[in-house]
Enzyme design. Structure first.
Site, mmCIF file in Angstrom:
data_model
loop_
_atom_site.group_PDB
_atom_site.id
_atom_site.type_symbol
_atom_site.label_atom_id
_atom_site.label_comp_id
_atom_site.label_asym_id
_atom_site.label_seq_id
_atom_site.Cartn_x
_atom_site.Cartn_y
_atom_site.Cartn_z
ATOM 1 N N LYS A 31 0.865 -1.184 0.000
ATOM 2 C CA LYS A 31 0.000 0.000 0.000
ATOM 3 C C LYS A 31 0.894 1.224 0.000
ATOM 4 O O LYS A 31 1.553 1.546 0.986
ATOM 5 C CB LYS A 31 -0.923 0.011 1.212
ATOM 6 C CG LYS A 31 -1.909 1.177 1.138
ATOM 7 C CD LYS A 31 -3.032 1.018 2.147
ATOM 8 C CE LYS A 31 -4.156 2.022 1.879
ATOM 9 N NZ LYS A 31 -3.730 3.410 1.986
ATOM 10 N N LYS B 110 -2.912 -2.535 7.461
ATOM 11 C CA LYS B 110 -1.999 -1.433 7.747
ATOM 12 C C LYS B 110 -0.884 -1.854 8.707
ATOM 13 O O LYS B 110 -1.095 -2.640 9.628
ATOM 14 C CB LYS B 110 -2.771 -0.254 8.378
ATOM 15 C CG LYS B 110 -3.899 0.275 7.510
ATOM 16 C CD LYS B 110 -3.404 1.074 6.326
ATOM 17 C CE LYS B 110 -3.087 2.497 6.673
ATOM 18 N NZ LYS B 110 -4.267 3.362 6.818
HETATM 19 S S1 IVH Z 1 -6.653 -0.101 -4.687
HETATM 20 C C1 IVH Z 1 -11.129 0.016 -4.761
HETATM 21 N N1 IVH Z 1 -4.109 -0.578 -4.321
HETATM 22 O O1 IVH Z 1 -5.117 3.613 -0.851
HETATM 23 C C2 IVH Z 1 -9.676 -0.032 -4.468
HETATM 24 N N2 IVH Z 1 -5.040 1.425 -3.461
HETATM 25 O O2 IVH Z 1 -7.636 3.655 0.841
HETATM 26 C C3 IVH Z 1 -9.009 1.221 -4.796
HETATM 27 N N3 IVH Z 1 -3.416 2.865 -2.327
HETATM 28 O O3 IVH Z 1 -7.099 5.876 -2.630
HETATM 29 C C4 IVH Z 1 -7.628 1.320 -4.373
HETATM 30 N N4 IVH Z 1 -1.652 1.571 -2.663
HETATM 31 O O4 IVH Z 1 -4.580 6.021 -2.916
HETATM 32 C C5 IVH Z 1 -5.133 0.263 -4.109
HETATM 33 N N5 IVH Z 1 -1.858 -1.107 -4.092
HETATM 34 C C6 IVH Z 1 -2.891 -0.275 -3.884
HETATM 35 C C7 IVH Z 1 -2.733 0.944 -3.202
HETATM 36 C C8 IVH Z 1 -3.826 1.772 -2.998
HETATM 37 C C9 IVH Z 1 -2.092 2.715 -2.141
HETATM 38 C C10 IVH Z 1 -4.196 4.011 -1.838
HETATM 39 C C11 IVH Z 1 -5.025 4.686 -2.901
HETATM 40 C C12 IVH Z 1 -6.443 4.664 -2.430
HETATM 41 C C13 IVH Z 1 -6.297 4.374 -0.978
HETATM 42 C C14 IVH Z 1 -7.477 3.580 -0.517
#
Ligand code: IVH
Length: 670
Positions: A117, A316
């Protein structure tokens, strides 16, 4: 000059070639050509475009940075909403997530695509016919800001997709980040320019992307990883998230190299631990990992709750930054006498441990942060790094808090403290007496070039101080054989040797004694000069800064250190005790500066002398105004050659420097 048609053909060829090499370099991290070859291609393209400006297209690799700043950002509507992710903060929450997914799907094991993430900001990139036409921030998920011009400056984002099988409209989603190295560099340059530093890479990335002038964004080290797809028109995508991601890479988009597919929740948890171990070594910041149900049919079956999918969750890591309060600022004294302020914090769980202290380094750091007792602060602990105060939450400051000033007296021994020009640190001046500095002081006092007490090594000094037999250097001279023999691993013979060495050391020189006191900034040479200039300890102790500065090579900083040292009653007491213990030295005859017979001459000593040691020869030469240097150069006046001389003798001959034998030296000294 090429014809218009020739130029156009070549331009098309060059753009393809450059795009391909960008892809090798930024996306695959596997360049095929050198930087200079790449630059040559880019320059050729620039030249041709300059000759035929009508051939410039927005997707040309030369057109990343536009020249005109915007007034405001336009709105971007997300036709497929940009959702957020649910969070899991414990293994149990992940187990629950997996159980719910399995129950809804009616399967035993779910396959998950797992990814780091990234701690940056979400972005949507719209490609029409393979050309980047729009980039928007997430905003509230439905409406974001149009940051196309800024996003175009990011090298890891292709202006044109690679290949031919991409959909007519492809909306790529991913994260814009600033890597750790780029962040440090950016902050360093901001520090140097007196600008406000960014608190963390995420804020730096966000601040850089929200610039109305794309040239500023272009100067910031931003990069991009894609992790999903939004809108899609006329085109097919694979039926698994992991395969879609691979497809994105084929089309020229960067995907995270840590991405993989695992079976079941245990695979997820193993991945979590593996990435957590790797976290500090990754070149960018992450705040957890994301688990996504891999088959799209299953994603569709699971659907969404509120604003987050049921098919994905963010697991997290413990937060690396937390807020807490400064309850006190204490000052610790190190073994060299340096004072270090330490913030005592209301205990807070951060980075996986409870933190209740953070170093504040020095007064400059405290001033930079403007941290005061009672403040709310952001504490950061990354990996096994020492906790640090990142910033003060000024909006939480209540009432009038006092600015912190380093104490004027040492918190350990009460002696005056001093902060010298050009030094960030504040020091205690109670060198001979201060408990915090005891061991280091005594080690220095006993060392070969100081009092030269043979056998009194570092280990023994520590034993003596730890067993409370010795508090200051003067106590060494009242040690008894019985006391020494009481120490661990101390035979009678060694004890006697040490007592004899102590006795021998009482017969010293004024220069050695001054050096042994360990006054800040007073090294051997200065001690020698002081001895020569003042001739007696009493006179040196009674002098003021002004007269000290009249001594050659003594500047205001050294003069100040000397006066402060002798002004400490504690230091004077220890000196009296040392004299009472029998320390003595031959009378030093002060010679007027111009009567020094060897003034202005530089000597080098090499080989073994028989009638005196090299240290003695050096002292004798210095006492007559000569300089003694370690290496032979054209500036050397004499090289004194003893037995078995080293290469210095040869060097002297080579340079034609006069060579003296030991007996000539003795004559000269007489
Ligand atoms: S997927 C429906 N993959 O986390 C899923 N998000 O809390 C959409 N983020 O706004 C997000 N790394 O900015 C996804 N490998 C990852 C991610 C990621 C960071 C962030 C992204 C999103 C937030 C969601």
């Amino acid at each position: 000059m090429p014809t218009h048609k020739q130029a156009r053909d070549r331009i098309i060829q060059l753009r393809d070639e450059i795009n391909y090499h960008n892809y090798r370099y930024y996306i695959l991290d596997d360049p095929e050509i050198t930087d200079s070859d790449y630059d040559r291609l880019l320059r050729e393209l620039q030249d041709l475009e300059q000759q035929y400006p009508d051939l410039i297209t927005p997707d040309s690799p030369t057109q990343r940075v536009g020249a005109t700043p915007l007034e405001t950002f336009a709105e971007v509507k997300h036709r497929v909403p940009m959702l957020s992710l649910g969070n899991a903060f414990s293994e149990q929450e992940v187990l629950d997530f997996d159980r719910r997914a399995r129950e809804r799907l009616g399967v035993d094991v779910v396959e998950y695509a797992v990814e780091p993430k990234l701690d940056g900001l979400a972005i949507s990139l719209r490609y029409e016919d393979g050309i980047l036409v729009q980039a928007g921030t997430r905003g509230d998920g439905t409406t974001g800001e149009d940051v196309t011009l800024n996003v175009r400056t990011i090298d890891t984002i292709p202006l044109r997709l690679i290949g031919h099988d991409y959909p007519k409209v492809l909306e790529v989603r991913g994260e814009i980040i600033m890597d750790k190295a780029g962040f440090e560099k950016l902050n360093q340059s901001r520090r140097e320019q007196g600008e406000k530093e960014f608190v963390n890479p995420r804020n730096a990335a966000a601040g850089s992307l929200r610039q109305l002038d794309p040239r500023i964004t272009a100067s910031r080290p931003l990069s991009f990883f894609s992790y999903g797809v939004g809108e899609l028109v006329e085109g097919e995508l694979p039926d698994r998230h992991s395969a879609i991601i691979k497809k994105l890479q084929d089309w020229g988009l960067r995907i995270n190299p840590e991405t993989q597919v695992v079976k079941g929740v245990q695979g997820c948890l193993e991945y979590y631990r593996r990435i957590q171990d790797k976290r500090a070594a990754l070149p960018y910041e992450i705040d957890g990992v994301v688990y996504k149900v891999d088959p799209l049919v299953q994603q569709e079956q699971l659907g969404f709750v509120a604003r987050a999918p049921r098919w994905a969750i963010a697991h997290k890591f413990p937060a690396q930054e937390e807020m807490t309060e400064v309850e006190a600022i204490d000052v610790q004294v190190g073994r060299t006498g340096a004072l270090t302020p330490v913030a005592r914090l209301k205990p807070v769980f951060v980075g996986g441990v409870t933190v209740s202290n953070a170093t504040l380094h020095n007064q400059d750091e405290i001033d930079r942060l403007d941290v005061r007792v009672g403040d709310t602060v952001i504490v950061r602990r990354a990996g096994d790094v020492i906790p640090q105060i990142v910033s003060v939450v000024k909006s939480r400051r209540q009432g009038r808090l006092h600015k912190f000033k380093m104490p004027e007296h040492c918190p350990v021994c009460g002696s005056a403290t001093e902060r010298l020009e050009g030094d960030a640190k504040t020091f205690c001046t109670g060198g001979l007496y201060c408990e915090a500095q005891r061991k280091e002081m005594i080690k220095h006092f006993a060392s070969r070039r100081a009092m030269d007490i043979e056998g009194l090594g570092d280990k023994l000094v520590e034993q003596l101080v730890d067993s409370a037999l010795v508090h200051d250097p003067a106590d060494l001279y009242s040690l008894t054989e019985a006391q020494l023999c009481g120490l661990e691993r101390m035979a009678q013979k060694s004890a006697r040797n040490i007592l004899a060495a102590l006795e021998k050391s009482t017969d010293t020189t004024l220069a050695r004694f001054i050096y042994a006191l360990g006054i800040h900034n007073v090294g051997e040479t200065t001690a020698q000069t002081l001895s020569q200039h003042f001739g007696s300890l009493q006179r040196l102790m009674a002098t003021d800064e002004e007269s000290l500065q009249a001594v050659p090579d003594v500047g205001p900083v050294v003069a100040h250190s000397i006066v402060t040292f002798f002004s400490q009653a504690h230091n004077r007491e220890v000196i009296e005790k040392l004299i009472a213990a029998g320390l003595h030295w031959p009378h030093v005859e002060i010679k007027p500066e111009d009567a020094l017979p060897l003034k202005g001459k530089t000597f080098v000593l090499t080989g073994t002398l028989t009638r005196m040691s090299r240290d003695e020869a050096r002292a004798a030469l210095q006492a007559r105004g000569a300089k003694v240097s370690g290496s032979v150069s054209k500036k050397t006046d004499y090289v004194v050659v003893g037995e078995n001389p080293g290469s210095k003798a040869a060097k002297a001959e080579q340079l034609g420097v006069e060579i003296l034998t030991e007996s000539r030296l003795v004559q000269l000294l007489e």
